[in-house]
Design an enzyme around this catalytic site. Structure first.
Site, PDB file in Angstrom:
ATOM      1  N   PHE A  11       0.808  -1.432   0.116  1.00  0.00           N
ATOM      2  CA  PHE A  11       0.065   0.464   0.126  1.00  0.00           C
ATOM      3  C   PHE A  11       0.851   0.951  -0.267  1.00  0.00           C
ATOM      4  CE2 PHE A  11      -3.606   2.524   1.567  1.00  0.00           C
ATOM      5  CZ  PHE A  11      -4.413   2.214   0.299  1.00  0.00           C
ATOM      6  N   THR A  99       3.949  -4.014  -4.816  1.00  0.00           N
ATOM      7  CA  THR A  99       5.335  -4.082  -3.626  1.00  0.00           C
ATOM      8  C   THR A  99       6.671  -3.734  -4.224  1.00  0.00           C
ATOM      9  OG1 THR A  99       5.657  -6.383  -3.437  1.00  0.00           O
ATOM     10  CG2 THR A  99       4.315  -6.116  -2.232  1.00  0.00           C
ATOM     11  N   LYS A 128       8.103  -5.704 -11.873  1.00  0.00           N
ATOM     12  CA  LYS A 128       8.409  -5.688 -12.885  1.00  0.00           C
ATOM     13  C   LYS A 128       9.218  -6.981 -12.680  1.00  0.00           C
ATOM     14  CE  LYS A 128      10.997  -2.340 -12.778  1.00  0.00           C
ATOM     15  NZ  LYS A 128      10.276  -1.394 -11.808  1.00  0.00           N
ATOM     16  N   VAL A 155       6.507  -2.133 -17.684  1.00  0.00           N
ATOM     17  CA  VAL A 155       6.630  -0.989 -18.386  1.00  0.00           C
ATOM     18  C   VAL A 155       6.277   0.232 -18.700  1.00  0.00           C
ATOM     19  CG1 VAL A 155       8.199  -1.314 -21.110  1.00  0.00           C
ATOM     20  CG2 VAL A 155       7.621  -3.280 -19.203  1.00  0.00           C
ATOM     21  N   GLY A 209       8.161  10.594  -7.383  1.00  0.00           N
ATOM     22  CA  GLY A 209       7.276  10.065  -7.433  1.00  0.00           C
ATOM     23  C   GLY A 209       7.648   8.930  -8.085  1.00  0.00           C
ATOM     24  N   GLU A 212      11.823   4.324  -7.525  1.00  0.00           N
ATOM     25  CA  GLU A 212      11.864   3.290  -7.004  1.00  0.00           C
ATOM     26  C   GLU A 212      12.657   4.046  -5.825  1.00  0.00           C
ATOM     27  OE1 GLU A 212      11.516   0.279  -8.951  1.00  0.00           O
ATOM     28  OE2 GLU A 212      11.299   1.697  -9.787  1.00  0.00           O
ATOM     29  N   ASP A 223      16.818  -0.907 -13.275  1.00  0.00           N
ATOM     30  CA  ASP A 223      15.135  -0.771 -13.702  1.00  0.00           C
ATOM     31  C   ASP A 223      15.196  -1.336 -15.663  1.00  0.00           C
ATOM     32  OD1 ASP A 223      12.388  -0.127 -13.656  1.00  0.00           O
ATOM     33  OD2 ASP A 223      13.442   1.193 -14.843  1.00  0.00           O
ATOM     34  N   LYS A 227      13.205  -3.821 -17.941  1.00  0.00           N
ATOM     35  CA  LYS A 227      11.531  -3.391 -18.377  1.00  0.00           C
ATOM     36  C   LYS A 227      12.174  -3.748 -19.846  1.00  0.00           C
ATOM     37  CE  LYS A 227      10.961   1.131 -16.289  1.00  0.00           C
ATOM     38  NZ  LYS A 227      10.679   1.283 -15.943  1.00  0.00           N
ATOM     39  N   GLY A 325       5.773   7.256 -12.060  1.00  0.00           N
ATOM     40  CA  GLY A 325       4.541   8.162 -11.285  1.00  0.00           C
ATOM     41  C   GLY A 325       3.273   7.736 -10.793  1.00  0.00           C
TER      42      GLY A 325
HETATM   43  N1  HSE Z   1      11.480   4.134 -11.570  1.00  0.00           N
HETATM   44  C1  HSE Z   1      11.223   4.225 -12.150  1.00  0.00           C
HETATM   45  C2  HSE Z   1      10.946   4.597 -13.575  1.00  0.00           C
HETATM   46  C3  HSE Z   1       9.442   4.304 -12.684  1.00  0.00           C
HETATM   47  O1  HSE Z   1      12.035   6.527 -12.666  1.00  0.00           O
HETATM   48  O2  HSE Z   1      10.765   5.417 -14.495  1.00  0.00           O
HETATM   49  C4  HSE Z   1       9.241   2.148 -12.562  1.00  0.00           C
HETATM   50  O3  HSE Z   1      10.219   1.556 -13.296  1.00  0.00           O
END
Ligand code: HSE
Length: 355
Positions: A11, A99, A128, A155, A209, A212, A223, A227, A325
């Site tokens: 959450f 999560t 992911k 993604v 926001g 990660e 990250d 993807k 976001g």
């Molecule tokens: N932290 C990732 C980004 C978002 O900045 O694109 C989630 O994949």
């Protein structure tokens, strides 16, 4: 009207934004989409767990600041997250897994997804880890249990990259995929260009926001590596592991490098790519590249991301939109729920046709 009962696992920002959407717009969405959504359980590492078979009253819960949320003080609540018990045993139609992403082995999210599918519950996830590391096995498990495993938010948040490729590219041969797929690093590169220091730019991306929980995954490219694996595996039919995807992030790029490149009409971007080799295998990588101004990905700025698909019959098709976001990622979950509803409708129509 059809109603889907949801168990929200995690959450943080994303599932909270989904709960806000349901609380604020649930009736309007039901009228438009033809199904209602009700939250019957929420689990969270910090707040504990809350189970309400008659539906969680979301408005008062959302009025509490995230850091002060304590489910143990509420009826049906406990201080323990009790993820396994909730996922396996609470009667919910869909487990919504949001999560944190663990890029090493995908846990605990992989177990969350597995428990849900084994219990015959649909899963939507923005995580992911399970998709990149175990996507094929989890999809097969879902198929065997007659449920859906949906993961659009893994993604580019709610920007429909995976669904566009799955639903709209019938008959096309996709030879390669390349994208700017990390909002945080793209935002940081843009802020460096306008004169900010690296640490301040990271802090801004966190406050907005995009980043990660540990922004190392953003700035070091991990990250994007996940993807790229998801795109290579889902769109190009590969079976790549992390060790198959060489990865360099943006931490070695300095503000002066970015500004010098900009003065010469070049834009540094963290590019993730996967391409089919002539022998049919797929090669993939993540690396910062100084793109010429005319490149389709050069103008993709800040938290806006883009994925370009190279196809035989259409040439290059680029999908662009928010890459991160909380609200944008919550929309991915809503789009997954719509997809689950549509698939259920298709199954009913097929059964009627066969019967
Ligand atoms: N932290 C990732 C980004 C978002 O900045 O694109 C989630 O994949």
């Amino acid at each position: 009207m059809t109603r889907y009962d949801l168990a929200l696992i995690g959450f943080g920002g994303v599932n909270r934004a989904l709960a806000e959407l349901i609380a604020e717009r649930g009736d309007e969405l039901a009228a438009e989409l033809g199904f209602a959504l009700r939250v019957v359980a929420i689990t969270d590492l910090r707040a504990g767990s809350l189970v309400r078979g008659d539906g969680v009253d979301l408005a008062p819960l959302l009025a509490v600041a995230p850091r002060e949320l304590d489910f143990s003080r509420m009826e049906g609540g406990s201080a323990e997250p009790r993820n396994e018990q909730v996922i396996r045993h609470v009667p919910a139609d869909v487990v919504v897994e949001a999560t944190f992403t663990n890029p090493d082995d995908g846990e605990p999210a992989v177990s969350h997804v597995r428990w849900a599918l084994e219990a015959g519950k649909h899963v939507c996830t923005t995580n992911k880890g399970p998709v990149a590391l175990h996507g094929r096995a989890l999809r097969e498990l879902a198929r065997r249990n007659g449920v859906r495993f949906e993961c659009e938010g893994s993604v580019l948040s709610g920007t429909p990259v995976l669904r566009t490729a799955r639903r709209m590219f019938g008959g096309l041969r996709v030879s390669a995929v390349e994208g700017v797929m990390n909002g945080t690093s793209n935002y940081i590169l843009g802020r460096l260009e306008s004169g900010l220091g690296f640490a301040d730019a990271v802090a801004e991306a966190q406050a907005l926001g995009y980043a990660e929980a540990d922004p190392t995954a953003d700035v070091e490219g991990h990250d994007v590596q996940l993807k790229v694996m998801i795109l290579a595996n889902e769109v190009l039919g590969a079976e790549l592991r992390r060790s198959d995807v060489p990865c360099v992030g943006i931490s070695g790029i300095t503000a002066s490098q970015v500004r010098e490149a900009a003065a010469r009409g070049l834009r540094w971007k963290l590019v993730g790519s996967a391409a089919r080799r002539p022998d049919g295998t797929v090669e993939a990588r993540v690396a910062p590249v100084a793109l010429p101004g005319g490149h389709p990905l050069a103008g993709v700025s800040g938290p806006v991301n883009a994925v370009a698909f190279h196809t035989d019959l259409l040439g290059t098709v680029t999908v662009s939109g928010p890459g991160a976001g909380r609200v944008e990622t919550a929309y991915a979950l809503l789009s997954d729920l719509i997809s689950i509803h549509q698939a259920a409708g298709e199954r009913v129509r097929e059964e009627a046709y066969v019967g």
